[in-house]
Design an enzyme around this catalytic site. Structure first.
Site, mmCIF file in Angstrom:
data_model
loop_
_atom_site.group_PDB
_atom_site.id
_atom_site.type_symbol
_atom_site.label_atom_id
_atom_site.label_comp_id
_atom_site.label_asym_id
_atom_site.label_seq_id
_atom_site.Cartn_x
_atom_site.Cartn_y
_atom_site.Cartn_z
ATOM 1 N N GLU A 1 0.797 -1.237 0.000
ATOM 2 C CA GLU A 1 0.000 0.000 0.000
ATOM 3 C C GLU A 1 0.828 1.287 0.000
ATOM 4 O O GLU A 1 0.615 2.181 0.818
ATOM 5 C CB GLU A 1 -0.961 -0.017 1.205
ATOM 6 C CG GLU A 1 -1.860 -1.243 1.202
ATOM 7 C CD GLU A 1 -2.755 -1.375 2.431
ATOM 8 O OE1 GLU A 1 -2.734 -0.489 3.292
ATOM 9 O OE2 GLU A 1 -3.467 -2.381 2.518
ATOM 10 N N ASN B 1 2.211 -4.678 -3.501
ATOM 11 C CA ASN B 1 0.800 -4.964 -3.226
ATOM 12 C C ASN B 1 0.024 -3.672 -2.933
ATOM 13 O O ASN B 1 0.508 -2.807 -2.205
ATOM 14 C CB ASN B 1 0.778 -5.881 -1.987
ATOM 15 C CG ASN B 1 -0.541 -6.570 -1.762
ATOM 16 O OD1 ASN B 1 -1.218 -6.957 -2.720
ATOM 17 N ND2 ASN B 1 -0.925 -6.747 -0.506
ATOM 18 N N HIS C 1 -10.327 -5.923 -2.425
ATOM 19 C CA HIS C 1 -11.367 -5.857 -1.390
ATOM 20 C C HIS C 1 -12.575 -5.204 -2.056
ATOM 21 O O HIS C 1 -12.702 -3.976 -2.063
ATOM 22 C CB HIS C 1 -10.891 -5.038 -0.187
ATOM 23 C CG HIS C 1 -9.809 -5.709 0.572
ATOM 24 N ND1 HIS C 1 -10.024 -6.880 1.267
ATOM 25 C CD2 HIS C 1 -8.503 -5.416 0.739
ATOM 26 C CE1 HIS C 1 -8.896 -7.272 1.850
ATOM 27 N NE2 HIS C 1 -7.952 -6.395 1.536
ATOM 28 N N GLU D 1 -5.905 -10.406 -1.791
ATOM 29 C CA GLU D 1 -6.741 -10.280 -0.578
ATOM 30 C C GLU D 1 -8.226 -10.226 -0.938
ATOM 31 O O GLU D 1 -8.975 -9.412 -0.406
ATOM 32 C CB GLU D 1 -6.355 -9.017 0.212
ATOM 33 C CG GLU D 1 -4.897 -8.963 0.585
ATOM 34 C CD GLU D 1 -4.506 -7.739 1.406
ATOM 35 O OE1 GLU D 1 -5.393 -7.064 1.953
ATOM 36 O OE2 GLU D 1 -3.296 -7.460 1.497
ATOM 37 N N ASP E 1 -12.016 -10.301 -1.188
ATOM 38 C CA ASP E 1 -13.304 -10.541 -0.529
ATOM 39 C C ASP E 1 -14.322 -9.613 -1.177
ATOM 40 O O ASP E 1 -13.954 -8.615 -1.804
ATOM 41 C CB ASP E 1 -13.258 -10.396 1.007
ATOM 42 C CG ASP E 1 -12.613 -9.124 1.516
ATOM 43 O OD1 ASP E 1 -12.520 -8.135 0.754
ATOM 44 O OD2 ASP E 1 -12.215 -9.089 2.693
HETATM 45 O O1 9MR Z 1 -6.909 -8.644 8.268
HETATM 46 C C1 9MR Z 1 -6.113 -7.686 8.933
HETATM 47 C C2 9MR Z 1 -6.839 -7.203 10.175
HETATM 48 O O2 9MR Z 1 -6.970 -8.268 11.090
HETATM 49 C C3 9MR Z 1 -6.085 -6.057 10.798
HETATM 50 O O3 9MR Z 1 -6.828 -5.556 11.870
HETATM 51 C C4 9MR Z 1 -5.835 -4.990 9.762
HETATM 52 C C5 9MR Z 1 -5.069 -3.808 10.325
HETATM 53 O O4 9MR Z 1 -4.818 -2.882 9.328
HETATM 54 O O5 9MR Z 1 -5.108 -5.546 8.679
HETATM 55 C C6 9MR Z 1 -5.857 -6.504 8.025
HETATM 56 O O6 9MR Z 1 -5.223 -6.915 6.847
HETATM 57 C C7 9MR Z 1 -4.991 -5.903 5.871
HETATM 58 C C8 9MR Z 1 -3.813 -6.338 5.045
HETATM 59 O O7 9MR Z 1 -2.737 -6.624 5.862
HETATM 60 C C9 9MR Z 1 -3.452 -5.279 4.030
HETATM 61 N N1 9MR Z 1 -4.572 -4.895 3.219
HETATM 62 C C10 9MR Z 1 -5.787 -4.579 3.928
HETATM 63 C C11 9MR Z 1 -6.149 -5.685 4.903
HETATM 64 C C12 9MR Z 1 -7.452 -5.383 5.586
HETATM 65 O O8 9MR Z 1 -7.311 -4.261 6.420
#
Ligand code: 9MR
Length: 457
Positions: free
Chosen positions: A175, A216, A253, A282, A284
């Protein structure tokens, strides 16, 4: 009387076991069975956080649990939801916590799932010792470019070297873009400069030259937006400068009905043209709260999921898909959206498959020619006969020439390859196979495949 009661109990127990057996067979839907037959592509899931039971069910390898079974039967890649992020894996300046990552690898190796590394450099989920503040932008420790570069190098080199050969793909930078396509003002970008990205890829490559290295990003999936152009231009310039970046990670997402698949495909195509692969990291698909619980929404979600799978199966551009959690039970979406959306995953919160799951399964059957196979079998050029512990092929059409018979387990892994002489009209013993369901793929002299399922007792 007592004897009769015992007999009755026995019969009930036997009936119970038999019905349990059939239920089990029915419940053994397996996406892996089909996906395992698509070479060089993977279909994975992230596993939920360390803070909840699900991660530990996986990592402590409790294959009897439904959560773990769902993973083993449906996926062949695995990403840790949080456990390999900076705060978790590098909690002290000189202290690394590699145990959870090791367990992820052990689990993956035991069950044939390929672990992905997520993520080496990000503005979020940083340890407090780094002093980047809550936003990940601050420089509370007054690092210089050189001192922060040396921390980053130590971080990347230690982790990638530790998992060398075990983790074959890394989300190196996560990101790094703002919505307008410029580089995000993280501590890395502000203190080191834009080339922190270049350095990160070079160090990851030095630590494991065989690993696939991914940049990513979220919300940069469709062609032509400011963010997707910013990401594409950056990756293109990295490639032109000889920086080892191998894939663009599309987080995906998505929101129900909002994905523009033509534009996503166009975007993947331009990466393909510069020799960079794409991977959906990722996935969903959230359903807005006012449509949750409706068949119409689940059906629309099913169609979106299949379209994402098609981006992988029907192009050369995309080498893998990871879903961000496979069950609504542990999905990040409800809390993240303040409960305005949910039901984003392939399984519901009871861990049962949803319409999207069956839609992918049906699509894959068609894609792999299982429907044609059913048609073919109507002509019956052969019969696959299974006995208690033996298998043989009886030719109904004596002119039908079999080249090879390959046996797959339900995970899509090859367990045996049998020659014509061993199996045509000759009993082939199955002693070496565990009890369970298998697929025999029979290849004829024109390399046409016929599949048939059998049960080894
Ligand atoms: O799934 C992850 C969640 O449990 C955490 O709270 C969150 C914190 O930012 O991160 C989530 O995973 C993220 C991923 O690492 C990067 N892209 C976005 C995902 C969803 O927030």
């Amino acid at each position: 009387m007592i004897i009769h009661l015992r007999m009755k109990q026995k019969i009930i127990i036997i009936l119970f076991l038999v019905s349990g057996f059939f239920n089990q067979v029915k419940a053994q839907d397996s996406l892996r069975l089909y996906l395992g037959q698509i070479p060089d592509k993977y279909f994975g899931t992230s596993v939920a956080d360390a803070s909840n039971e699900a991660f530990f069910q996986t990592m402590y390898n409790l294959p009897g649990r439904t959560y773990t079974k769902r993973i083993i039967y449906n996926f062949n890649a695995l990403t840790a939801g949080n456990e390999m992020k900076f705060y978790a894996i590098h909690p002290q300046p000189d202290g690394f916590a590699l145990d959870n990552g090791d367990k992820l690898c052990d689990f993956g190796e035991q069950h044939g799932l390929h672990p992905r590394g997520h993520t080496l450099v990000w503005h979020a989920q940083l340890p407090s010792w780094l002093g980047a503040g809550n936003t990940g932008y601050e420089n509370n420790n007054e690092y210089t470019r050189d001192s922060l570069l040396s921390i980053l190098k130590h971080h990347i080199t230690t982790i990638v070297s530790h998992y060398k050969g075990r983790i074959k793909e890394w989300d190196v930078v996560n990101e790094p873009f703002e919505g307008d396509g410029s580089l995000r003002k993280s501590i890395w970008q502000q203190v080191i400069g834009d080339d922190y990205i270049d350095s990160a890829f070079v160090w990851a490559h030095q630590a494991d030259p065989d690993a696939t290295l991914v940049l990513n990003e979220y919300g940069a999936e469709p062609w032509g937006t400011s963010k997707s152009n910013g990401m594409y231009n950056k990756i293109k310039s990295l490639v032109e400068n000889g920086i080892p970046v191998h894939a663009a990670g599309f987080q995906c997402h998505a929101t129900l009905g909002q994905s523009n698949f033509t534009m996503i495909k166009n975007n993947m195509e331009r990466y393909h043209e510069i020799g960079v692969s794409c991977v959906i990291t990722e996935l969903d698909i959230r359903i807005p709260a006012n449509q949750m619980g409706t068949q119409a929404a689940w059906d629309a979600q099913a169609s979106d999921y299949v379209n994402y799978v098609k981006l992988m199966t029907e192009t050369d551009y995309c080498h893998g898909i990871v879903v961000w959690g496979f069950t609504d039970k542990y999905s990040w979406i409800p809390a993240h959206t303040n409960y305005t959306a949910g039901e984003a995953c392939l399984f519901n919160d009871l861990l049962n498959p949803k319409p999207a799951y069956y839609a992918i399964e049906n699509y894959l059957k068609t894609y792999l020619g299982y429907d044609d196979i059913k048609q073919e079998l109507k002509h019956k050029p052969f019969e696959l006969i299974t006995k208690y512990n033996e298998l043989y092929i009886h030719l109904l059409d004596p002119g039908f020439k079999i080249k090879q018979t390959t046996l797959y387990n339900v995970m899509g892994q090859v367990v045996d390859a049998i020659t014509n002489e061993q199996i045509v009209e000759t009993n082939y013993t199955l002693n070496h196979l565990h009890s369970g369901i298998y697929i025999a793929i029979i290849t004829d002299e024109n390399n046409k495949n016929y599949a048939t399922r059998f049960f080894k007792q």
